[in-house]
Design a protein around this motif. Sequence first.
Motif, PDB file in Angstrom:
ATOM      1  N   GLU A  12       0.837  -1.213   0.000  1.00 46.67           N
ATOM      2  CA  GLU A  12       0.000   0.000   0.000  1.00 46.67           C
ATOM      3  C   GLU A  12       0.868   1.258   0.000  1.00 46.67           C
ATOM      4  O   GLU A  12       0.560   2.229  -0.696  1.00 46.67           O
ATOM      5  CB  GLU A  12      -0.953  -0.015   1.209  1.00 46.67           C
ATOM      6  CG  GLU A  12      -2.086  -1.019   1.002  1.00 46.67           C
ATOM      7  CD  GLU A  12      -2.975  -1.209   2.234  1.00 46.67           C
ATOM      8  OE1 GLU A  12      -3.850  -2.089   2.178  1.00 46.67           O
ATOM      9  OE2 GLU A  12      -2.780  -0.491   3.247  1.00 46.67           O
ATOM     10  N   ALA A  13       1.952   1.221   0.786  1.00 47.32           N
ATOM     11  CA  ALA A  13       2.846   2.392   0.817  1.00 47.32           C
ATOM     12  C   ALA A  13       3.508   2.596  -0.544  1.00 47.32           C
ATOM     13  O   ALA A  13       3.581   3.719  -1.050  1.00 47.32           O
ATOM     14  CB  ALA A  13       3.902   2.216   1.907  1.00 47.32           C
TER      15      ALA A  13
ATOM     16  N   SER B 129       6.003   2.615   6.915  1.00 46.71           N
ATOM     17  CA  SER B 129       4.744   1.868   6.917  1.00 46.71           C
ATOM     18  C   SER B 129       4.955   0.437   7.424  1.00 46.71           C
ATOM     19  O   SER B 129       4.179  -0.075   8.246  1.00 46.71           O
ATOM     20  CB  SER B 129       4.241   1.867   5.476  1.00 46.71           C
ATOM     21  OG  SER B 129       2.899   1.688   5.442  1.00 46.71           O
TER      22      SER B 129
ATOM     23  N   THR C  29       6.361  12.778   5.472  1.00 46.85           N
ATOM     24  CA  THR C  29       5.049  12.146   5.314  1.00 46.85           C
ATOM     25  C   THR C  29       4.351  11.961   6.669  1.00 46.85           C
ATOM     26  O   THR C  29       5.003  11.982   7.718  1.00 46.85           O
ATOM     27  CB  THR C  29       5.180  10.739   4.685  1.00 46.85           C
ATOM     28  OG1 THR C  29       5.916   9.908   5.590  1.00 46.85           O
ATOM     29  CG2 THR C  29       5.861  10.770   3.331  1.00 46.85           C
TER      30      THR C  29
ATOM     31  N   ARG D  69       1.476   4.296  -3.066  1.00 46.40           N
ATOM     32  CA  ARG D  69       1.313   5.749  -2.875  1.00 46.40           C
ATOM     33  C   ARG D  69       2.574   6.522  -3.260  1.00 46.40           C
ATOM     34  O   ARG D  69       2.593   7.742  -3.237  1.00 46.40           O
ATOM     35  CB  ARG D  69       0.969   6.053  -1.404  1.00 46.40           C
ATOM     36  CG  ARG D  69      -0.421   5.593  -0.968  1.00 46.40           C
ATOM     37  CD  ARG D  69      -0.774   6.154   0.416  1.00 46.40           C
ATOM     38  NE  ARG D  69       0.108   5.636   1.462  1.00 46.40           N
ATOM     39  CZ  ARG D  69      -0.182   4.582   2.231  1.00 46.40           C
ATOM     40  NH1 ARG D  69      -1.321   3.932   2.074  1.00 46.40           N
ATOM     41  NH2 ARG D  69       0.659   4.189   3.156  1.00 46.40           N
TER      42      ARG D  69
END
Length: 425
Positions: free
Chosen positions: A77-78, A307, A89, A81
């Motif tokens: 998921e990280a 993450s 961040t 992005r």
Amino acid sequence: TASTVASAELNRRARAVMPGGNSRTAVYSSPYPIYVRYGHGARVVDVDGTERLDFLNNSTALIHGHAHPTIVRAVAEAAARGTSFGMPTETEVAFAEALTARNETFEHVRFTSTGTEAVMMAVQAARAHTLRPKLAKIAGAYHGAYDATAINNDGSGSLITHATLGIPAGVSDNTVIIPFNDPEGALEVLGRHAGELAAILIDPLPWRIGLVPASAEYLAALRGFCDEHDVVLISDEVGSFRIGMGGAIAEFGYAADLTVLGKVIAGGMPIGAVTGRRDVMAVFDPSAGSPPLPHSGSYNANPVSMSAGLASLALLTSDEMDRINGLGADVRDRMRQILADHTPGGWTVNGNGSLFRVLGPNATGADGRPVNAVNLLSRALLRHGVHIGDSGLGCVSTAMEPDDVDAFARAFTAAADDVRACLAQ
Ligand code: PMP
């Protein structure tokens, strides 16, 4: 014995383009390393298709084993992005909050990409804070590849400051070597450099010198010296943080000014962190103009590691910590018993929490030549389906269950028998 022809062939290709055929001294093994294809949970599968139980877990970094689904999801998921930015961040903020919550002495934190860099930044921070040049480190202890700390790091207890051929004399002039677990001996050396010392660097559970814990008297002596002479005490917990929820300073009950973290905190992604006293960490603060210690790095606090770190710390609950520490104690007890029953003796098994290191006797092979008994043991274990470090280092991960410890003990018994057969009786 499982075939390793695919590894041999890969190594032949690799040697044409890399010295020795890989990029890390510790994972080379003679005549060629076994190359891995993938890992899952407590297991790794090599390029020949052989599956083994992994008790090395990338030099103890993988506290949740391989490809833990929650960490894989966090990484994916990280990455989706964006893998790195020229801006901070929210994940960095959240991970800093999660990490500083683990120990009240972790007041402020800064992230790097490796433990080596975090040690480097901690030493530089101590110098910038104290305006003094020298660093004291323990004879034989390993702290990564940074020049000032890569001196006298080969595990030998010798007090002579020996550097590698890549480190110039000017660097070793500023590194002071102190004996381990010898308060009087250490204070005697430190006293000779008192006004010039910026920091004392200690791993309270130094694996390369045997994974023997620093004694309470020793830690108290170093702390006392630092208080008296305004020296920064740095606890390098890149390896030892995993022994308890608040890390090694909490387990051993001593106070460090800075703590260096790495490995387990990001569940297998590249990571390092310097954390500790707000007034020392202030050397990094750019808000009042150019800071005393600028801290660069294109991948510092990269969002993929941040993450993975958030996911890894969330999985590392105190129940899980207790569970793997219990498995660790069981592994150590069983190794001691098996070695006592199946070998002529001279072995030691050390470790705390989920960590272990096996040390072997000074042994002679059947041909009368000296042999490294621990190397023999780790290679025999590979043949019997278990991976530990060549130096006897290993650990338990949260991917393991009591069944895995049973399988480890069976392989360890067979390996101990093999070693006995190789040694002169
Ligand atoms: N300090 C200690 C105590 C370590 O064990 C290590 C790595 N084995 C390091 C620092 C360096 O960390 P990295 O390999 O992430 O650079």
